[in-house]
Design a protein around this motif. Structure first.
Motif, PDB file in Angstrom:
ATOM      1  N   ASP A 260       0.873  -1.006   0.020  1.00 39.94           N
ATOM      2  CA  ASP A 260      -0.016   0.190  -0.160  1.00 39.94           C
ATOM      3  C   ASP A 260       0.794   1.399  -0.265  1.00 39.94           C
ATOM      4  N   MET A 261       2.009   1.075   0.907  1.00 35.80           N
ATOM      5  CA  MET A 261       2.939   2.270   0.753  1.00 35.80           C
ATOM      6  C   MET A 261       3.162   2.861  -0.523  1.00 35.80           C
ATOM      7  N   MET A 262       3.671   1.860  -1.087  1.00 37.77           N
ATOM      8  CA  MET A 262       4.052   1.991  -2.890  1.00 37.77           C
ATOM      9  C   MET A 262       2.934   2.714  -3.485  1.00 37.77           C
ATOM     10  N   GLN A 263       1.697   1.932  -3.564  1.00 40.49           N
ATOM     11  CA  GLN A 263       0.715   2.305  -4.041  1.00 40.49           C
ATOM     12  C   GLN A 263       0.206   3.809  -3.842  1.00 40.49           C
ATOM     13  N   TRP A 264       0.520   4.388  -2.643  1.00 39.57           N
ATOM     14  CA  TRP A 264      -0.135   5.568  -2.194  1.00 39.57           C
ATOM     15  C   TRP A 264       1.091   6.532  -2.502  1.00 39.57           C
ATOM     16  N   GLY A 265       2.442   6.189  -2.971  1.00 42.87           N
ATOM     17  CA  GLY A 265       3.502   7.123  -3.352  1.00 42.87           C
ATOM     18  C   GLY A 265       4.119   7.748  -2.002  1.00 42.87           C
ATOM     19  N   ALA A 266       3.876   7.018  -0.883  1.00 40.14           N
ATOM     20  CA  ALA A 266       4.211   7.448   0.267  1.00 40.14           C
ATOM     21  C   ALA A 266       6.050   7.249   0.271  1.00 40.14           C
ATOM     22  N   TRP A 267       6.281   6.077  -0.329  1.00 34.95           N
ATOM     23  CA  TRP A 267       7.816   5.830  -0.126  1.00 34.95           C
ATOM     24  C   TRP A 267       8.641   6.897  -1.053  1.00 34.95           C
ATOM     25  N   ASN A 268       7.918   7.336  -2.058  1.00 40.05           N
ATOM     26  CA  ASN A 268       8.701   8.377  -3.025  1.00 40.05           C
ATOM     27  C   ASN A 268       8.478   9.519  -2.316  1.00 40.05           C
ATOM     28  N   THR A 269       7.601   9.900  -1.504  1.00 41.12           N
ATOM     29  CA  THR A 269       7.555  11.234  -0.759  1.00 41.12           C
ATOM     30  C   THR A 269       8.534  11.136   0.396  1.00 41.12           C
ATOM     31  N   LEU A 270       8.767  10.052   0.905  1.00 42.60           N
ATOM     32  CA  LEU A 270       9.914   9.913   1.993  1.00 42.60           C
ATOM     33  C   LEU A 270      11.032  10.048   1.415  1.00 42.60           C
ATOM     34  N   ILE A 271      11.446   9.595   0.454  1.00 35.80           N
ATOM     35  CA  ILE A 271      12.475   9.574  -0.482  1.00 35.80           C
ATOM     36  C   ILE A 271      12.893  10.994  -0.678  1.00 35.80           C
ATOM     37  N   GLY A 272      12.035  11.740  -1.037  1.00 34.22           N
ATOM     38  CA  GLY A 272      12.019  13.303  -1.621  1.00 34.22           C
ATOM     39  C   GLY A 272      12.428  14.043  -0.208  1.00 34.22           C
ATOM     40  N   LEU A 273      11.839  13.716   0.860  1.00 41.19           N
ATOM     41  CA  LEU A 273      12.066  14.447   2.156  1.00 41.19           C
ATOM     42  C   LEU A 273      13.438  13.969   2.639  1.00 41.19           C
ATOM     43  N   TYR A 274      13.841  12.895   2.661  1.00 42.69           N
ATOM     44  CA  TYR A 274      15.094  12.645   3.095  1.00 42.69           C
ATOM     45  C   TYR A 274      16.070  12.858   2.215  1.00 42.69           C
ATOM     46  N   THR A 275      16.011  12.955   0.905  1.00 42.59           N
ATOM     47  CA  THR A 275      17.269  13.519  -0.049  1.00 42.59           C
ATOM     48  C   THR A 275      17.336  15.218  -0.031  1.00 42.59           C
ATOM     49  N   ALA A 276      16.155  15.747   0.419  1.00 49.62           N
ATOM     50  CA  ALA A 276      16.196  17.275   0.832  1.00 49.62           C
ATOM     51  C   ALA A 276      17.098  17.431   1.965  1.00 49.62           C
ATOM     52  N   MET A 277      17.036  16.613   3.016  1.00 50.24           N
ATOM     53  CA  MET A 277      17.789  16.945   4.103  1.00 50.24           C
ATOM     54  C   MET A 277      19.123  16.713   3.849  1.00 50.24           C
ATOM     55  N   LEU A 278      19.833  15.764   2.810  1.00 48.21           N
ATOM     56  CA  LEU A 278      21.168  15.560   2.524  1.00 48.21           C
ATOM     57  C   LEU A 278      21.737  16.750   1.872  1.00 48.21           C
ATOM     58  N   PRO A 279      23.238  16.896   2.177  1.00 45.96           N
ATOM     59  CA  PRO A 279      23.835  17.882   1.535  1.00 45.96           C
ATOM     60  C   PRO A 279      23.783  17.459  -0.060  1.00 45.96           C
ATOM     61  N   PRO A 280      24.003  18.295  -1.012  1.00 41.64           N
ATOM     62  CA  PRO A 280      24.246  19.864  -0.889  1.00 41.64           C
ATOM     63  C   PRO A 280      22.982  20.812  -0.330  1.00 41.64           C
ATOM     64  N   PHE A 281      21.766  20.160  -0.409  1.00 35.66           N
ATOM     65  CA  PHE A 281      20.672  21.017  -0.008  1.00 35.66           C
ATOM     66  C   PHE A 281      20.398  21.166   1.386  1.00 35.66           C
ATOM     67  N   GLY A 282      20.583  20.161   2.218  1.00 39.33           N
ATOM     68  CA  GLY A 282      20.398  20.038   3.631  1.00 39.33           C
ATOM     69  C   GLY A 282      21.774  20.119   4.208  1.00 39.33           C
ATOM     70  N   GLN A 283      21.652  20.360   5.683  1.00 35.33           N
ATOM     71  CA  GLN A 283      22.855  20.268   6.410  1.00 35.33           C
ATOM     72  C   GLN A 283      22.374  19.543   7.567  1.00 35.33           C
ATOM     73  N   LEU A 284      23.369  18.325   7.891  1.00 32.53           N
ATOM     74  CA  LEU A 284      23.127  17.473   8.721  1.00 32.53           C
ATOM     75  C   LEU A 284      24.482  17.068   9.527  1.00 32.53           C
ATOM     76  N   GLN A 285      24.367  16.737  10.719  1.00 33.12           N
ATOM     77  CA  GLN A 285      25.637  16.001  11.446  1.00 33.12           C
ATOM     78  C   GLN A 285      25.857  14.700  10.601  1.00 33.12           C
ATOM     79  N   ARG A 286      27.163  14.362  10.562  1.00 34.21           N
ATOM     80  CA  ARG A 286      27.696  13.100   9.917  1.00 34.21           C
ATOM     81  C   ARG A 286      27.099  11.978  10.067  1.00 34.21           C
ATOM     82  N   ALA A 287      26.848  11.714  11.449  1.00 30.84           N
ATOM     83  CA  ALA A 287      26.123  10.634  11.760  1.00 30.84           C
ATOM     84  C   ALA A 287      24.509  10.526  11.358  1.00 30.84           C
TER      85      ALA A 287
END
Length: 168
Positions: free
Chosen positions: A1-28
């Motif tokens: 269901d998560m795949m059909q609803w597109g939730a995994w793609n949404t999570l991927i988009g949110l997570y990748t936006a947090m990663l450099p170069p767009f986002g800034q996180l501690q290395r861990a």
């Protein structure tokens, strides 16, 4: 269901936006998020993207000495290999996860690894080894009080016994 609803793609988009170069996180956190993105890509069948993010996570976690994070990422990697039928790589990932886990007293993660090793052994028709891994996983799941995991392990143990025609 998560795949059909597109939730995994949404999570991927949110997570990748947090990663450099767009986002800034501690290395861990960067290692953890990269690991999650790799797992999500693996779940939707994007194996090359999954591999890139998991390797990035492992590299980051290794650089900063995050052995626990490496163990989690290696466990996820092993599960993805197992699901795709790459049993040899899955076995290596699970064994490496146990090595990285070392002396950490995380019965929940140890249970997940033992359960996956049981699934792997069952898929390879090594029933004795599968039974041993499942019972170890079950014991660890009880210790960590993870009832959802206990149910899943019991179901797979039941399937193993059924497959061997041990109906009682």
């Amino acid at each position: 269901d998560m795949m059909q609803w597109g939730a995994w793609n949404t999570l991927i988009g949110l997570y990748t936006a947090m990663l450099p170069p767009f986002g800034q996180l501690q290395r861990a956190d960067e290692g953890l998020i990269s690991s999650h993105v790799g797992m999500l890509y693996g779940r939707i069948g994007e194996h090359q993207q999954s591999k890139i993010y998991i390797e990035k996570a492992l590299q980051l976690q290794h650089q900063i000495g995050d052995h626990y994070g490496e163990a989690v990422t290696l466990t996820n990697q092993g599960e993805l290999y197992r699901v795709r039928g790459n049993y040899q790589q899955a076995q290596k990932s699970f064994e490496a996860a146990l090595t990285q886990l070392g002396s950490y007293e995380d019965n929940a993660l140890r249970s997940v690894i033992a359960h996956n090793l049981g699934l792997l052994a069952q898929q390879q028709r090594n029933y004795t080894q599968a039974y041993n891994h499942y019972t170890k996983a079950l014991h660890l799941a009880y210790l960590s009080q993870r009832s959802a995991c206990i149910g899943m392990i019991m179901t797979n143990l039941g399937m193993l016994l059924y497959e061997q025609r041990h109906f009682q």
